[in-house]
Motif scaffolding. Structure first.
Motif, mmCIF file in Angstrom:
data_model
loop_
_atom_site.group_PDB
_atom_site.id
_atom_site.type_symbol
_atom_site.label_atom_id
_atom_site.label_comp_id
_atom_site.label_asym_id
_atom_site.label_seq_id
_atom_site.Cartn_x
_atom_site.Cartn_y
_atom_site.Cartn_z
ATOM 1 N N PRO A 201 0.798 -1.446 0.247
ATOM 2 C CA PRO A 201 0.003 -0.073 -0.023
ATOM 3 C C PRO A 201 0.972 1.204 -0.077
ATOM 4 C CG PRO A 201 0.171 -0.918 2.265
ATOM 5 C CD PRO A 201 0.845 -1.811 1.248
ATOM 6 N N VAL A 202 1.975 1.000 0.147
ATOM 7 C CA VAL A 202 2.830 2.209 0.128
ATOM 8 C C VAL A 202 3.537 2.619 -1.158
ATOM 9 C CG1 VAL A 202 4.892 3.129 1.333
ATOM 10 C CG2 VAL A 202 3.476 1.819 2.611
ATOM 11 N N SER A 203 3.542 3.952 -1.773
ATOM 12 C CA SER A 203 3.890 4.163 -2.969
ATOM 13 C C SER A 203 5.122 5.349 -2.722
ATOM 14 C CB SER A 203 3.110 4.937 -3.632
ATOM 15 O OG SER A 203 1.974 3.797 -4.169
ATOM 16 N N VAL A 204 6.278 5.259 -3.162
ATOM 17 C CA VAL A 204 7.312 6.200 -3.381
ATOM 18 C C VAL A 204 7.314 7.057 -4.444
ATOM 19 C CG1 VAL A 204 9.663 6.598 -3.330
ATOM 20 C CG2 VAL A 204 8.746 4.758 -1.877
ATOM 21 N N ARG A 205 6.777 8.384 -4.234
ATOM 22 C CA ARG A 205 6.434 9.189 -5.367
ATOM 23 C C ARG A 205 7.878 10.173 -5.596
ATOM 24 N NH1 ARG A 205 0.729 9.153 -5.876
ATOM 25 N NH2 ARG A 205 0.814 11.127 -6.766
ATOM 26 N N TRP A 206 7.874 10.635 -6.862
ATOM 27 C CA TRP A 206 8.848 11.814 -7.377
ATOM 28 C C TRP A 206 8.821 12.899 -6.349
ATOM 29 C CZ3 TRP A 206 12.692 9.994 -10.081
ATOM 30 C CH2 TRP A 206 12.577 9.134 -10.999
ATOM 31 N N TYR A 207 7.722 13.409 -6.058
ATOM 32 C CA TYR A 207 7.442 14.646 -5.256
ATOM 33 C C TYR A 207 8.188 14.514 -3.836
ATOM 34 C CZ TYR A 207 4.863 18.855 -3.747
ATOM 35 O OH TYR A 207 4.679 20.099 -3.151
ATOM 36 N N GLY A 208 7.816 13.396 -3.314
ATOM 37 C CA GLY A 208 8.510 13.062 -1.907
ATOM 38 C C GLY A 208 9.924 12.859 -2.134
ATOM 39 N N LEU A 209 10.348 12.454 -3.234
ATOM 40 C CA LEU A 209 11.833 11.969 -3.498
ATOM 41 C C LEU A 209 12.548 13.534 -3.518
ATOM 42 C CD1 LEU A 209 14.163 10.480 -3.586
ATOM 43 C CD2 LEU A 209 13.896 10.328 -6.199
ATOM 44 N N ALA A 210 12.018 14.429 -4.137
ATOM 45 C CA ALA A 210 12.332 15.833 -4.190
ATOM 46 C C ALA A 210 12.602 16.612 -2.997
ATOM 47 C CB ALA A 210 11.456 16.593 -5.134
ATOM 48 N N PHE A 211 11.571 16.216 -2.203
ATOM 49 C CA PHE A 211 11.614 16.873 -0.648
ATOM 50 C C PHE A 211 12.788 16.470 -0.142
ATOM 51 C CE2 PHE A 211 7.391 18.858 -0.326
ATOM 52 C CZ PHE A 211 7.879 20.007 0.488
ATOM 53 N N ALA A 212 13.060 15.024 -0.021
ATOM 54 C CA ALA A 212 13.803 14.321 0.555
ATOM 55 C C ALA A 212 15.123 14.727 0.142
ATOM 56 C CB ALA A 212 13.767 12.570 0.627
ATOM 57 N N ILE A 213 15.522 14.788 -0.985
ATOM 58 C CA ILE A 213 16.994 15.107 -1.721
ATOM 59 C C ILE A 213 17.325 16.762 -1.213
ATOM 60 C CG2 ILE A 213 18.236 15.624 -3.839
ATOM 61 C CD1 ILE A 213 16.780 13.305 -4.844
ATOM 62 N N GLY A 214 16.100 17.310 -1.225
ATOM 63 C CA GLY A 214 16.390 18.643 -1.010
ATOM 64 C C GLY A 214 16.969 18.882 0.442
ATOM 65 N N PHE A 215 16.327 18.103 1.362
ATOM 66 C CA PHE A 215 16.479 18.382 2.687
ATOM 67 C C PHE A 215 17.958 17.766 3.068
ATOM 68 C CE2 PHE A 215 12.135 19.222 3.758
ATOM 69 C CZ PHE A 215 12.299 20.527 4.410
ATOM 70 N N ILE A 216 18.204 16.776 2.445
ATOM 71 C CA ILE A 216 19.590 15.817 2.552
ATOM 72 C C ILE A 216 20.641 16.855 2.142
ATOM 73 C CG2 ILE A 216 21.110 14.121 1.982
ATOM 74 C CD1 ILE A 216 18.578 12.370 1.917
ATOM 75 N N VAL A 217 20.504 17.380 0.886
ATOM 76 C CA VAL A 217 21.400 18.242 0.411
ATOM 77 C C VAL A 217 21.602 19.670 1.262
ATOM 78 C CG1 VAL A 217 22.348 19.535 -1.779
ATOM 79 C CG2 VAL A 217 21.469 17.380 -1.928
ATOM 80 N N GLY A 218 20.441 19.918 1.350
ATOM 81 C CA GLY A 218 20.309 21.288 2.527
ATOM 82 C C GLY A 218 21.047 21.306 3.782
ATOM 83 N N TYR A 219 20.861 19.816 4.355
ATOM 84 C CA TYR A 219 21.459 19.569 5.648
ATOM 85 C C TYR A 219 22.930 19.893 5.332
ATOM 86 C CZ TYR A 219 22.873 17.457 10.183
ATOM 87 O OH TYR A 219 23.588 17.126 11.342
ATOM 88 N N ASP A 220 23.575 19.213 4.311
ATOM 89 C CA ASP A 220 24.882 19.077 3.911
ATOM 90 C C ASP A 220 25.431 20.597 3.617
ATOM 91 O OD1 ASP A 220 27.650 17.584 3.418
ATOM 92 O OD2 ASP A 220 27.229 18.966 1.529
ATOM 93 N N ILE A 221 24.592 21.645 2.887
ATOM 94 C CA ILE A 221 25.273 22.694 2.688
ATOM 95 C C ILE A 221 25.462 23.598 4.040
ATOM 96 C CG2 ILE A 221 24.607 24.859 1.686
ATOM 97 C CD1 ILE A 221 23.291 23.245 -0.723
ATOM 98 N N GLY B 178 9.374 18.226 -8.829
ATOM 99 C CA GLY B 178 8.026 17.236 -8.411
ATOM 100 C C GLY B 178 6.798 17.336 -9.019
ATOM 101 N N ASN B 179 6.317 18.743 -9.120
ATOM 102 C CA ASN B 179 5.133 19.030 -9.507
ATOM 103 C C ASN B 179 4.881 18.737 -11.293
ATOM 104 O OD1 ASN B 179 5.285 22.375 -7.696
ATOM 105 N ND2 ASN B 179 3.954 20.541 -7.271
#
Length: 287
Positions: free
Chosen positions: A18-38, A142-143
């Motif tokens: 029942p769980v779907s991994v969506r591009w929109y959620g991946l965009a959020f995740a990548i953004g926060f991971i890269v942002g944390y590193d910056i 993601g949009n």
């Protein structure tokens, strides 16, 4: 030359039951991971305490998700969500407003500055807005994968036919227009921080961010489809939709912050606690 680009991308990368991994959620995740590193590199560059990073990330994640969702609910579709309150929690189905996320992050960053860093809010803002510009661009991608928030019909050769929405005519890919503007803004802010020492002028980076985010948003709205029916009344009455009206205060704030930063002297912050962890010898000397 291409007459149009047929766009039929699936918003889902893969599903596990029942769980779907969506591009929109991946965009959020990548953004926060890269942002944390910056931001981590910025803290290390200035010698700020390491423990602040995790606290700051928590503030931003909560503020972005809650603020963006509530912004969409209250600004754009209150009539629907007031009748279906259980739908408010379904963030994965889309419906996030950048203006709401911005307001929530402003509040969250002021709270962080008052309660955690004990530094002027400008010190925090001038760092966080840099990766936020990157996150904004990724969210627009993601949009695009969701085939949402696109523009009016166009005869330009790079128009997208969003077939998943039943479209048969090409439309402006306004998601890409905005994403491109935000990625350029991200590059400019990184250059300002790392090459021009703009962090020594409090609020300068933040002011450029507000202008660079909301001025393109204001202009692109003219060729973007309205998100809700009520916006047609606003356009007929004021010549602007809700997104444009909400962008104006942020643009004016950005201009004010840039001017304020340029007429005030540079500053440099010192921290008693360095980013690098204490070595064992220093710890032993305190026992």
């Amino acid at each position: 030359m291409l007459s149009a680009i047929v766009w039929d991308a699936s918003p889902v990368i893969f599903s596990l039951g029942p769980v779907s991994v969506r591009w929109y959620g991946l965009a959020f995740a990548i953004g926060f991971i890269v942002g944390y590193d910056i931001v981590s590199r910025m803290f290390r560059h200035e010698g700020a305490p390491e423990r602040w990073l995790g606290i700051l990330l928590t503030y931003l994640v909560v503020a972005t998700l809650v603020g963006s969702r509530l912004g969409h609910v209250f600004f754009y579709e209150w009539d629907y969500y007031s009748a279906h309150p259980s739908e408010i929690l379904k963030i994965w189905e889309g419906g996030l407003a950048s203006h709401g996320g911005t307001l929530a992050n402003i509040i969250g960053l002021f709270i962080f500055s008052w309660c955690v860093s004990k530094k002027p809010a400008s010190w925090t803002f001038d760092k966080i807005v840099v990766p936020v510009a990157l996150v904004a661009g990724l969210i627009r991608l993601g949009n695009l994968m969701n085939s949402e928030i696109y523009g009016t019909y166009t005869s330009l050769p790079w128009g997208f036919i969003f077939v998943r929405n039943g479209e048969t005519l090409p439309a402006h890919p306004t998601q890409l227009y905005e994403a491109g503007c935000y990625f350029i803004l991200f590059a400019v802010l990184m250059w300002m921080y790392w090459k021009r020492n703009a962090e020594e002028r409090p609020w300068l980076i933040t002011g450029v961010f507000f202008i660079g985010i909301f001025l393109p948003r204001f202009l692109i709205e003219y060729i973007k489809n309205n998100q809700v029916e009520s916006e047609y009344n606003l356009i007929a009455q004021y010549g602007m939709n809700l997104g444009q009206m909400l962008s104006i205060p942020f643009i004016l704030l950005g201009v004010f912050l840039v001017i304020w930063a340029l007429v005030h002297p540079r500053q440099h912050w010192d921290f008693p606690n360095r980013f690098a962890p204490e070595d064992s010898s220093s710890k032993a000397s305190r026992k």
